[in-house]
Write an enzyme that holds these catalytic residues in place. Structure first.
Site, PDB file in Angstrom:
ATOM      1  CB  ILE A 166      44.782   9.799  40.864  1.00 49.58           C
ATOM      2  CG1 ILE A 166      46.041   9.067  40.390  1.00 49.58           C
ATOM      3  CG2 ILE A 166      45.134  11.171  41.419  1.00 49.58           C
ATOM      4  CD1 ILE A 166      46.768   9.800  39.257  1.00 49.58           C
ATOM      5  CE  LYS A 192      47.132   3.504  45.209  1.00 48.52           C
ATOM      6  NZ  LYS A 192      46.492   2.708  44.141  1.00 48.52           N
ATOM      7  CD  GLU A 268      36.868  16.594  43.445  1.00 47.89           C
ATOM      8  OE1 GLU A 268      35.668  16.369  43.172  1.00 47.89           O
ATOM      9  OE2 GLU A 268      37.359  17.729  43.505  1.00 47.89           O
ATOM     10  CB  CYS A 302      33.207  11.134  39.170  1.00 45.60           C
ATOM     11  SG  CYS A 302      34.141  12.464  38.439  1.00 45.60           S
ATOM     12  CD  GLU A 399      29.803   6.600  40.493  1.00 50.28           C
ATOM     13  OE1 GLU A 399      30.383   6.020  41.422  1.00 50.28           O
ATOM     14  OE2 GLU A 399      30.086   7.749  40.115  1.00 50.28           O
TER      15      GLU A 399
HETATM   16  P1  NAD Z   1      38.409   3.088  44.155  1.00 50.66           P
HETATM   17  O1  NAD Z   1      37.885   4.095  45.082  1.00 50.66           O
HETATM   18  O2  NAD Z   1      38.475   1.672  44.600  1.00 50.66           O
HETATM   19  O3  NAD Z   1      39.901   3.451  43.661  1.00 50.66           O
HETATM   20  C1  NAD Z   1      40.378   4.754  43.520  1.00 50.66           C
HETATM   21  C2  NAD Z   1      41.792   4.828  44.064  1.00 50.66           C
HETATM   22  O4  NAD Z   1      41.781   4.537  45.451  1.00 50.66           O
HETATM   23  C3  NAD Z   1      42.776   3.832  43.433  1.00 50.66           C
HETATM   24  O5  NAD Z   1      44.040   4.441  43.315  1.00 50.66           O
HETATM   25  C4  NAD Z   1      42.817   2.728  44.469  1.00 50.66           C
HETATM   26  O6  NAD Z   1      44.003   1.978  44.430  1.00 50.66           O
HETATM   27  C5  NAD Z   1      42.704   3.509  45.751  1.00 50.66           C
HETATM   28  N1  NAD Z   1      42.224   2.735  46.902  1.00 50.66           N
HETATM   29  C6  NAD Z   1      41.389   1.647  46.900  1.00 50.66           C
HETATM   30  N2  NAD Z   1      41.206   1.200  48.162  1.00 50.66           N
HETATM   31  C7  NAD Z   1      41.924   1.992  48.978  1.00 50.66           C
HETATM   32  C8  NAD Z   1      42.151   2.014  50.386  1.00 50.66           C
HETATM   33  N3  NAD Z   1      41.599   1.128  51.194  1.00 50.66           N
HETATM   34  N4  NAD Z   1      42.950   2.991  50.891  1.00 50.66           N
HETATM   35  C9  NAD Z   1      43.513   3.893  50.086  1.00 50.66           C
HETATM   36  N5  NAD Z   1      43.357   3.917  48.742  1.00 50.66           N
HETATM   37  C10 NAD Z   1      42.569   2.968  48.193  1.00 50.66           C
HETATM   38  O7  NAD Z   1      37.568   3.272  42.861  1.00 50.66           O
HETATM   39  P2  NAD Z   1      37.300   2.230  41.681  1.00 50.66           P
HETATM   40  O8  NAD Z   1      36.229   1.324  42.137  1.00 50.66           O
HETATM   41  O9  NAD Z   1      38.558   1.706  41.133  1.00 50.66           O
HETATM   42  O10 NAD Z   1      36.746   3.295  40.605  1.00 50.66           O
HETATM   43  C11 NAD Z   1      35.401   3.542  40.349  1.00 50.66           C
HETATM   44  C12 NAD Z   1      34.802   4.595  41.259  1.00 50.66           C
HETATM   45  O11 NAD Z   1      35.601   5.770  41.352  1.00 50.66           O
HETATM   46  C13 NAD Z   1      33.471   5.055  40.763  1.00 50.66           C
HETATM   47  O12 NAD Z   1      32.497   4.601  41.657  1.00 50.66           O
HETATM   48  C14 NAD Z   1      33.521   6.574  40.722  1.00 50.66           C
HETATM   49  O13 NAD Z   1      32.465   7.142  41.403  1.00 50.66           O
HETATM   50  C15 NAD Z   1      34.764   6.944  41.405  1.00 50.66           C
HETATM   51  N6  NAD Z   1      35.417   8.088  40.738  1.00 50.66           N
HETATM   52  C16 NAD Z   1      35.142   9.368  41.164  1.00 50.66           C
HETATM   53  C17 NAD Z   1      35.753  10.458  40.551  1.00 50.66           C
HETATM   54  C18 NAD Z   1      35.514  11.896  40.985  1.00 50.66           C
HETATM   55  O14 NAD Z   1      36.178  12.793  40.498  1.00 50.66           O
HETATM   56  N7  NAD Z   1      34.583  12.157  41.871  1.00 50.66           N
HETATM   57  C19 NAD Z   1      36.636  10.240  39.527  1.00 50.66           C
HETATM   58  C20 NAD Z   1      36.881   8.943  39.131  1.00 50.66           C
HETATM   59  C21 NAD Z   1      36.275   7.881  39.744  1.00 50.66           C
END
Ligand code: NAD
Length: 500
Positions: A166, A192, A268, A302, A399
């Site tokens: 998440i 996680k 998502e 998002c 975004e």
């Molecule tokens: P991110 O994708 O880097 O992080 C989200 C989660 O993924 C975190 O728990 C992170 O630790 C984990 N993660 C990161 N790299 C990973 C990998 N290689 N393998 C497995 N897990 C990994 O996102 P961010 O940059 O921290 O957050 C911003 C982005 O998240 C925005 O661009 C937004 O679009 C997106 N977001 C989407 C939604 C939705 O419901 N669609 C909700 C919240 C955020």
């Protein structure tokens, strides 16, 4: 003036004690195998709130082993569905009993306003758990009238161990949307959390155990994406993955799942959702709704309505009033009453947003409000509005995930449909109009998982949520989320000596 002087105000001390900073594995709070910890920061100041155990692949192994045992040996999947229902209902009661502490923890770690944490997110967490508690004993298969003398049953069984990852923007809601349906269906979970916001999930997970959840059914691992997150995605003992985060990371998650054991994945992801204001709209109402659609949660949604398309006949008035509304938005300590906007989550997002603002100016959009940081401490940003944006500008395509409104002008329904759909994303859309015909046409033509007509950000537990195109795979919430956590088994037996 917008800024309620976050720079000079002494940050309000949150009324909550940090009780849990370790990993939750097999019902116990434990240190990371490596002994490592990482800091979680207060976005109001950038100062350390607490150090948290940093899980990596070794801890994921331990957590998956615990979840496997809890699933394979029980008692959870073998309890009656009604017993599982009652655990989730007791959990919802405990959430309400501890609502103030949970809300304070969420605001402290994330920076969202306390009014939002306590008025919306904690109640929605409890509501979502009750919603899925209600499903627990209503999940059943069916009997198929097969050709020939066979009795054919279709059983809906839990998939097994679900890995869930998440993000930081709605830590409690993401916990609810992931853990609720998984547990209602009888699965075990390894969750996680995001490295920016580990605290609230640990707290509520402890309440879930107090409510009677057996050990090992829910394991919570704090840690980073490329280490803990990737290990969970690649693990051969995980039967299903659910991920919320950025589109780029979603692609990595899907690839890791495919290369390991082909576990099914729901995603998502990001968005660049259009909010369309027609020429028959009440402009004052449209301005207010469009404002909330983009600025809610510091713009860190998002599904933020981050492309505001406005009909040319109301455009000038709309821009003037949006500017005034943004300038009136109260920015400040999220614990303070009356504050509408707190700080962004961290320095990385803060800098990224300011880079987008500069790119908007450089590409020739008209900056009508904001455009800079607010105060000189923490990660506060002024509510920012761009007018006269063009579709090909970065601020209209990518975004931003921050408090930046991008206003675009259009002159007809067909034109706005084409332009609104000209994106790799398809998470949500907003339509503001008094015309039933326009509402019907637009809501069918827009390629998005949710279309809000004359409203925005309505998130009842029963409403499915998810994306078209690169905004995701599958749906969460509602009855649709149950499908993600169930296997379908056909059982065929001959009917001997059937007289009919
Ligand atoms: P991110 O994708 O880097 O992080 C989200 C989660 O993924 C975190 O728990 C992170 O630790 C984990 N993660 C990161 N790299 C990973 C990998 N290689 N393998 C497995 N897990 C990994 O996102 P961010 O940059 O921290 O957050 C911003 C982005 O998240 C925005 O661009 C937004 O679009 C997106 N977001 C989407 C939604 C939705 O419901 N669609 C909700 C919240 C955020």
């Amino acid at each position: 003036a917008a800024a309620a002087a976050p720079a000079t105000d002494e940050p309000i001390q949150p009324a909550v004690e940090i009780k849990y900073t370790q990993l939750l594995i097999n019902g116990n709070f434990v240190d990371a195998a490596s002994g490592k910890t990482f800091p979680t920061l207060d976005p109001r100041t950038g100062e350390v709130i607490a150090r948290v155990a940093e899980g990596d692949s070794e801890d994921i192994n331990r957590a998956v082993a615990a979840a496997r045992r809890a699933f394979d040996e029980g008692p959870w999947p073998r309890m009656t569905a009604y017993e599982r229902c009652r655990v989730l209902l007791r959990f919802a009661d405990l959430i309400e009993r501890h609502a103030e502490e949970i809300a304070a923890l969420e605001t402290w770690d994330n920076g969202k306003t306390l009014a939002q944490s306590s008025g919306a997110e904690v109640p929605m967490l409890a509501r979502c758990m009750r919603y899925y508690a209600g499903w627990a004993d209503k999940i059943h298969g069916l009997v198929v009238p097969a050709d020939g003398a066979h009795h054919v049953q279709v059983l809906h069984e839990p998939v097994g161990v679900a890995g869930q990852i998440i993000p930081w923007n709605f830590p409690l809601l993401m916990f609810a949307w992931k853990v609720g349906p998984a547990l209602a269906c009888g699965n075990a979970v390894v969750l996680k959390t995001a490295e920016q916001t580990p605290l609230s999930a640990l707290y509520v997970a402890s309440l879930l155990h107090e409510a009677g959840l057996p050990d090992g059914v829910l394991n919570v691992v704090s840690g980073f994406g490329p280490t803990a997150g990737a290990a969970l995605c690649s693990h051969m003992g995980v039967d299903k993955l659910a991920f919320t985060g950025s589109t780029g990371t979603g692609q990595i998650v899907l690839e890791l799942a495919a290369r390991s054991n082909l576990k099914p994945v729901t995603l998502e992801l990001g968005g660049k959702s259009p909010f369309i204001v027609m020429d028959d709209a009440d402009v004052d109402q449209a301005v207010e709704l469009a404002h909330h659609a983009v600025f809610f949660n510091q713009g860190q949604c998002c599904c933020a309505g981050s492309r505001t398309f406005v009909h040319e006949r109301v455009y000038d008035e709309f821009v003037e009033k949006s500017k005034a509304r943004a300038q009136k938005r109260v920015v400040g300590d999220p614990f303070r009453n009356g504050v509408e906007q707190g700080p962004q989550i961290d320095e990385e997002q803060f800098k990224k947003i300011l880079r987008y603002v500069r790119s908007g100016v450089d590409s020739g959009a008209t900056l009508v409000a904001g455009g800079d940081r607010a105060g000189n401490r923490g990660f506060y940003i002024q509510p920012t509005v761009f007018a006269d944006a063009k579709d090909e500008m970065k601020i209209a395509k990518e975004e931003i995930f921050g408090p930046v409104q991008t206003i675009l002008k259009f002159s007809g329904v067909e034109e706005v449909i084409r332009r609104a759909n000209a994106t790799q994303y398809g998470l949500a859309a907003g339509v503001f109009t008094r015309s039933l015909d326009a509402a019907n046409t637009l809501s069918r033509a827009l390629r998005a998982g949710t279309v809000w007509v004359n409203c925005y950000d309505v998130f009842d537990a029963g409403i499915p949520f998810g994306g078209y195109k690169m905004s995701g795979v599958g749906r969460e919430k509602g009855i649709y989320a149950l499908r993600n956590y169930l296997q379908t088994k056909a059982v065929v037996t001959p009917i001997r000596d059937a007289a009919w």
